[in-house]
Design a protein around this motif. Structure first.
Motif, PDB file in Angstrom:
ATOM      1  N   ALA A 175      48.166  37.617  28.927  1.00 20.86           N
ATOM      2  CA  ALA A 175      46.995  38.153  29.788  1.00 20.86           C
ATOM      3  C   ALA A 175      47.543  38.347  31.147  1.00 20.86           C
ATOM      4  N   THR A 176      46.891  39.521  31.708  1.00 19.65           N
ATOM      5  CA  THR A 176      46.985  39.801  33.180  1.00 19.65           C
ATOM      6  C   THR A 176      45.881  40.185  33.762  1.00 19.65           C
ATOM      7  N   LYS A 177      45.959  39.439  35.026  1.00 20.60           N
ATOM      8  CA  LYS A 177      44.748  39.519  35.672  1.00 20.60           C
ATOM      9  C   LYS A 177      44.941  39.967  37.117  1.00 20.60           C
ATOM     10  N   LYS A 178      44.048  40.905  37.402  1.00 14.94           N
ATOM     11  CA  LYS A 178      44.253  41.839  38.742  1.00 14.94           C
ATOM     12  C   LYS A 178      43.146  41.372  39.640  1.00 14.94           C
ATOM     13  N   THR A 179      43.052  41.084  40.777  1.00 15.49           N
ATOM     14  CA  THR A 179      42.072  40.551  41.510  1.00 15.49           C
ATOM     15  C   THR A 179      42.258  41.088  43.213  1.00 15.49           C
ATOM     16  N   ALA A 180      41.325  42.006  43.524  1.00 16.36           N
ATOM     17  CA  ALA A 180      41.168  42.386  44.780  1.00 16.36           C
ATOM     18  C   ALA A 180      39.675  42.237  45.430  1.00 16.36           C
ATOM     19  N   VAL A 181      39.463  41.653  46.478  1.00 14.85           N
ATOM     20  CA  VAL A 181      38.601  41.285  47.360  1.00 14.85           C
ATOM     21  C   VAL A 181      38.523  41.981  48.886  1.00 14.85           C
ATOM     22  N   HIS A 182      37.648  42.380  49.276  1.00 14.83           N
ATOM     23  CA  HIS A 182      37.293  42.896  50.537  1.00 14.83           C
ATOM     24  C   HIS A 182      35.906  42.075  51.098  1.00 14.83           C
ATOM     25  N   ASN A 183      36.043  41.591  52.115  1.00 18.36           N
ATOM     26  CA  ASN A 183      35.140  40.705  52.810  1.00 18.36           C
ATOM     27  C   ASN A 183      35.145  41.139  54.303  1.00 18.36           C
ATOM     28  N   ALA A 184      33.748  41.722  54.721  1.00 16.50           N
ATOM     29  CA  ALA A 184      33.581  42.156  56.150  1.00 16.50           C
ATOM     30  C   ALA A 184      32.255  41.579  56.568  1.00 16.50           C
ATOM     31  N   GLY A 185      32.472  41.040  57.875  1.00 12.71           N
ATOM     32  CA  GLY A 185      31.074  40.456  58.289  1.00 12.71           C
ATOM     33  C   GLY A 185      30.814  40.712  59.844  1.00 12.71           C
ATOM     34  N   ALA A 201      29.346  41.531  53.862  1.00 13.87           N
ATOM     35  CA  ALA A 201      29.422  42.520  52.848  1.00 13.87           C
ATOM     36  C   ALA A 201      30.718  42.192  51.978  1.00 13.87           C
ATOM     37  N   ILE A 202      30.515  41.768  50.598  1.00 15.34           N
ATOM     38  CA  ILE A 202      31.587  41.452  49.844  1.00 15.34           C
ATOM     39  C   ILE A 202      31.815  42.149  48.723  1.00 15.34           C
ATOM     40  N   PHE A 203      33.104  42.724  48.356  1.00 17.84           N
ATOM     41  CA  PHE A 203      33.369  43.548  47.186  1.00 17.84           C
ATOM     42  C   PHE A 203      34.636  42.928  46.439  1.00 17.84           C
ATOM     43  N   PRO A 204      34.181  42.018  45.647  1.00 21.13           N
ATOM     44  CA  PRO A 204      35.233  41.634  44.649  1.00 21.13           C
ATOM     45  C   PRO A 204      35.491  42.762  43.340  1.00 21.13           C
ATOM     46  N   ARG A 205      36.762  42.984  42.839  1.00 21.27           N
ATOM     47  CA  ARG A 205      37.064  43.509  41.673  1.00 21.27           C
ATOM     48  C   ARG A 205      37.973  42.654  41.036  1.00 21.27           C
ATOM     49  N   MET A 206      38.009  42.617  39.589  1.00 17.47           N
ATOM     50  CA  MET A 206      38.601  41.830  38.877  1.00 17.47           C
ATOM     51  C   MET A 206      38.756  42.515  37.406  1.00 17.47           C
ATOM     52  N   ASN A 207      39.915  42.589  36.980  1.00 18.69           N
ATOM     53  CA  ASN A 207      40.599  42.969  35.721  1.00 18.69           C
ATOM     54  C   ASN A 207      41.304  42.232  34.849  1.00 18.69           C
ATOM     55  N   ASN A 208      40.635  41.844  33.769  1.00 19.28           N
ATOM     56  CA  ASN A 208      41.356  41.053  32.883  1.00 19.28           C
ATOM     57  C   ASN A 208      41.822  41.718  31.564  1.00 19.28           C
ATOM     58  N   PHE A 209      43.169  41.907  31.390  1.00 18.65           N
ATOM     59  CA  PHE A 209      43.489  42.650  30.167  1.00 18.65           C
ATOM     60  C   PHE A 209      44.418  41.446  29.195  1.00 18.65           C
ATOM     61  N   GLN A 210      43.835  41.289  28.016  1.00 25.13           N
ATOM     62  CA  GLN A 210      44.430  40.206  27.244  1.00 25.13           C
ATOM     63  C   GLN A 210      45.007  40.897  25.899  1.00 25.13           C
ATOM     64  N   ASN A 211      46.022  40.309  25.455  1.00 31.91           N
ATOM     65  CA  ASN A 211      46.602  40.907  24.315  1.00 31.91           C
ATOM     66  C   ASN A 211      46.767  39.458  23.351  1.00 31.91           C
TER      67      ASN A 211
END
Length: 398
Positions: free
Chosen positions: A40-50, A69-79
């Motif tokens: 599995a490959t996990k990619k996580t990007a989070v932007h947090n501003a206040g 304001a919080i903008f999380p993005r997570m992708n999980n690609f599994q074989n």
């Protein structure tokens, strides 16, 4: 003279993880087995501003505004390399899943505090709102061909309004307040399967779900703190709340509601025996509501034989806790000890069951969960440059 201040903050994070794992599963009732190798490959990007604004109109009137304001993005690609064995001939399948979690979160609060007499009498009012928009596109491949896909989304919304009042009463302080909380979520999960004969995507009704959740929680509390003597202080309080919950599902033809009262007493006693020695006793009762991931009716395909889903009918946990602690604070030796007992009813727990040849993991309310134990910690400061910590925890759970 009026004064104001402003604070702005931002932080971001990016992570990339690669996880290799192996799983061996044996289904007792059928004797079939699954050997699975997962990459599995996990990619996580989070932007947090206040931003925080603080306005002090006078020495007694303070207004505070917070926005985040919080903008999380997570992708999980599994074989998945799956090998099956059982009553039929051994077989193998190569599967891939590509799941992306997107959430836009906005939180804000506005607070006003009026100080009649510093440390003796004040009143405050706080209102808060949070809104989340979530969407989760998922794609499932078998032997390199996409055969399933899903479109999921949720829109949690939370709002609360609270007012608190503090005043000196007799030799102690009296606090009281009221709070109104509202939370809702509109959840939709649609699973589609490819029809090999027509090449068209068809809605899978058994693997799709929806939920409209609404909850109203008015509450009130009162608390008094004082001293029996210079070395013996206490705090006693009582909180009462009422909750009303509605559930609506078009796919399950569900239109249900429930309500309950919850009374929560709490008591804390602190005793300063002597300069280095002190003891404390605490009694509390609390309620913990299920989170939306636990209520969520999404059906998450971990693999083609393992599903995970929530339970929209979960009830809140109610816990009763006793603590008895002591501490010794010397110049070179510090000791802390605590004995505790916690009894929880309607305990939320994850369970698994078989649905034909599918392993389904979900959440249920257990009858009770009990834990009791004693923990100790010792800190020894031998020299300026050397110290040692020793800790133990002995417990029983059921």
């Amino acid at each position: 003279r009026a004064r104001w201040g402003m604070r702005i903050n931002y932080n971001g994070k990016y992570e990339r993880d690669h996880i290799d794992s192996q799983l061996h599963r044996r289904i007792k009732q059928s004797g079939s087995t699954l050997d699975q190798i997962v990459a599995a490959t996990k990619k996580t990007a989070v932007h947090n501003a206040g931003i925080n604004l603080n306005f002090k109109a006078t020495e007694k009137d303070i207004l505070t505004l917070d926005f985040k304001a919080i903008f999380p993005r997570m992708n999980n690609f599994q074989n998945f390399d799956n090998r099956y064995a059982g009553t039929e001939a051994p077989s193998s399948k190569f599967r891939q899943t590509d799941i992306t979690f997107n959430r836009e979160t906005f939180e804000s609060s506005l607070a006003y505090r009026h100080v009649f007499d510093p440390g003796k009498k004040e009143i405050s009012v706080v209102g808060s709102v949070s809104s989340i928009t979530g969407h989760r596109p998922s794609y499932y491949y078998e032997e390199g061909v996409m055969g399933q896909k899903s479109v999921s989304g949720g829109h949690p919304f939370n709002a609360s309004l609270q007012s608190d009042y503090l005043t000196v009463l007799g030799k102690g302080k009296f606090e009281t307040g009221i709070k109104m909380t509202y939370r809702q979520n509109n959840i939709d999960h649609k699973m589609y399967e490819l029809d090999p004969a027509t090449g068209q995507w068809e809605l899978s009704v058994p693997l799709s779900n929806d939920l409209r959740h609404r909850e109203y929680i008015p509450a009130a509390y009162a608390m008094y703190s004082s001293k029996f003597a210079a070395s013996l202080s206490y705090k006693a309080g009582l909180r009462a709340e009422y909750s009303y919950v509605t559930l609506h599902s078009d796919m399950q033809r569900l239109d249900d509601h429930s309500d309950c009262w919850f009374i929560s007493p709490n008591f804390v006693l602190n005793w300063k025996i002597s300069q280095p020695w002190s003891m404390a006793f605490a009694l509390s009762r609390r309620i913990s509501r299920p989170s939306y991931p636990q209520l969520n009716p999404y059906i998450n395909l971990i693999d083609n034989q393992t599903y995970e889903t929530g339970n929209m009918h979960l009830k809140p946990e109610k816990s009763n806790k006793l603590d008895l602690g002591y501490s010794y604070s010397g110049r070179k030796v510090k000791v802390n000890g605590n004995a505790y007992f916690n009894y929880t009813t309607d305990y939320i727990n994850q369970v698994a069951y078989m649905d034909k040849d599918i392993l389904v993991m979900t959440y249920v309310n257990g009858d009770m969960f009990l834990t009791a134990g004693i923990d100790h910690s010792i800190r020894l400061d031998f020299l300026r440059w050397f110290s040692m910590d020793i800790s133990t925890d002995t417990y029983y759970t059921r």
